[in-house]
Motif scaffolding. Sequence first.
Motif, PDB file in Angstrom:
ATOM      1  N   ARG A  28      -4.111  -3.758   5.099  1.00 15.30           N
ATOM      2  CA  ARG A  28      -2.889  -3.030   6.026  1.00 15.30           C
ATOM      3  C   ARG A  28      -2.121  -3.508   7.251  1.00 15.30           C
ATOM      4  NH1 ARG A  28      -1.603   2.488   7.176  1.00 15.30           N
ATOM      5  NH2 ARG A  28      -3.520   2.975   8.147  1.00 15.30           N
TER       6      ARG A  28
ATOM      7  N   LEU B  44      -4.438   4.053   2.654  1.00 22.88           N
ATOM      8  CA  LEU B  44      -2.804   2.992   1.967  1.00 22.88           C
ATOM      9  C   LEU B  44      -1.406   2.984   2.957  1.00 22.88           C
ATOM     10  CD1 LEU B  44      -3.602   3.657  -1.997  1.00 22.88           C
ATOM     11  CD2 LEU B  44      -4.143   1.807  -0.945  1.00 22.88           C
TER      12      LEU B  44
ATOM     13  N   HIS C 205       0.594   3.937  -2.813  1.00 23.31           N
ATOM     14  CA  HIS C 205       0.730   5.401  -2.873  1.00 23.31           C
ATOM     15  C   HIS C 205       1.241   5.978  -2.972  1.00 23.31           C
ATOM     16  CE1 HIS C 205       0.009   8.480  -0.167  1.00 23.31           C
ATOM     17  NE2 HIS C 205      -1.229   8.669   0.078  1.00 23.31           N
TER      18      HIS C 205
ATOM     19  N   PHE D 239       0.970  -1.030   0.007  1.00 20.54           N
ATOM     20  CA  PHE D 239      -0.279  -0.398   0.171  1.00 20.54           C
ATOM     21  C   PHE D 239       0.898   1.089  -0.307  1.00 20.54           C
ATOM     22  CE2 PHE D 239      -4.044  -1.466   1.421  1.00 20.54           C
ATOM     23  CZ  PHE D 239      -4.579  -2.314   1.048  1.00 20.54           C
TER      24      PHE D 239
END
Length: 524
Positions: A177, A80, A55, A51
């Motif tokens: 995440r 993210l 991002h 993530f």
Amino acid sequence: MTPPEPDLTDWFLTREGRRNPDTRLDTRHPEGRAWSEGNRVRPLIDGAAYFAELHERLEATGEGDLVLVVCWEGDGDQRLTDDPDSEVAEVLCRAVGRGVDVRGLFWHSRVAAVGGAEGDNLSLGERLQERGAEVLLDLRVRSAGSHHQKFVVIRHRDDPSRDVAYVGGIDLCHSRRDDAEHAGDPQVFEIADEYGETPGWHDVQAAVTGPAVFDVETVFRERWEDPTPLTRSPLGWLDRIRGVDLQPSPLPPQADPPPSPEGGRHLVQLLRTYPRLGVTRHYAFARQGERSVALGITRAVERAEHLVHVEDQYLWSPRVGRLFAAALRDRPDLRVVAVVPRFTDLTGMLGRTPQQLGRHRALAPMLEAAPERVGVYGIENAAGLPVYVHAKVCLVDDAWASIGSANLNRRSWTHDSELTVAAVDPDGTLVADLRRRLAAEHLGCDPDEVPDGPAELFAAYADAAGRLDAWHAAGRQGPRPPGQLRRLSLPPLGPVTRTLASVPYRFLHDRDGRGWRMRLRNRF
């Protein structure tokens, strides 16, 4: 006389071996090949690493760039990073505002469509459409099937050397995440109670640069441009009422494959699953379906000599068990290490019991063939909570690796749409490095302390699990042993339970997407 070096491409399917003459996926590859050269594959272990990089890459896009997103599950509010401004929907909408062409293909879950829950695929698609992206909710699947592919492609109009594709098991949704500590994602996707309030989530995504990015983009384009109606469901009127986009706009012309990155030596083959939809409908790019995931993994396991290391959410199916059992019987030096969830994600007779049956059917033939050369493990975090293994990784002999959305079961091999990256590295470092990194996380040591010998690594897993199991059995007295590993055995299912669970297992959990002729011949 020195024997000739083995051909690295023997690990891959040929174009004819893909058994899908309708696809254009391999048309740019020379000499009947179904793979590309000059790539770099970087495994990203656990969702926080993926993530954070995604991002950064999305925020760096600009006017004229193209972003393609494919999800099984998407949550617009999923962050993210720790930054509140890093929510998936806002990051993609900001890209649209900079002039990026953002397209999405999301599975059209009818549960989400009826419920209209905030954060589901329908809501995320509507939010993106309102800001100028285009998202299709795709229900071109078999009965009770899904689009299970999870990938993102980023192409840069003015600098193709920055192009990248991310392929693997990680959706842009809640609970993903997490990092190597496995304390869990504060934004929770609820699963079985054993995993606690913020379930630890272990997963892997592959970052691919080089010519193979073009191939991943082609997978998206084949689905986007398929003239088959997005849905034939009797609930289709709900889509029309809500103004869901049912007519895709043309994509921009496909740019040439990006150049090889510096040090790009990896050979990459894309493996896919598409079911045979039925007699009256089909995918234009896979009229009889495609089962190259099953064919490619079978080919690799049949070539294994020393070690197969798998990490898999749903290691199911007697067909999978027989494949590994045959390899174990044929090669007395072969060892198999499997890292799977300690507990199923579902509970109850219609959930947990059929999933346990699936695992039993896969593991029993393997353990019967070579009980001393098969190690099956779950993992837990430092607090003693189990960690949910969602990864779909297979490593063979430090030579071949697969990372993707497909599990080792009949459903992923025949019924749902799947995408997996298979890679070969001429010097072997890609697979060896990933094996060491995964082992280091599970053993609680540095990667350079991980044994390289298959027998030694197999023993290290068994020893680490044995110490942690003994510590738990003794009431957690004294310092906790290092590592995450807990040894697993066959689920304790009696004959009556197995019989009762076989129906939901067959018709709900591990469905078959092949035509009847192929089923009768047990072919892929």
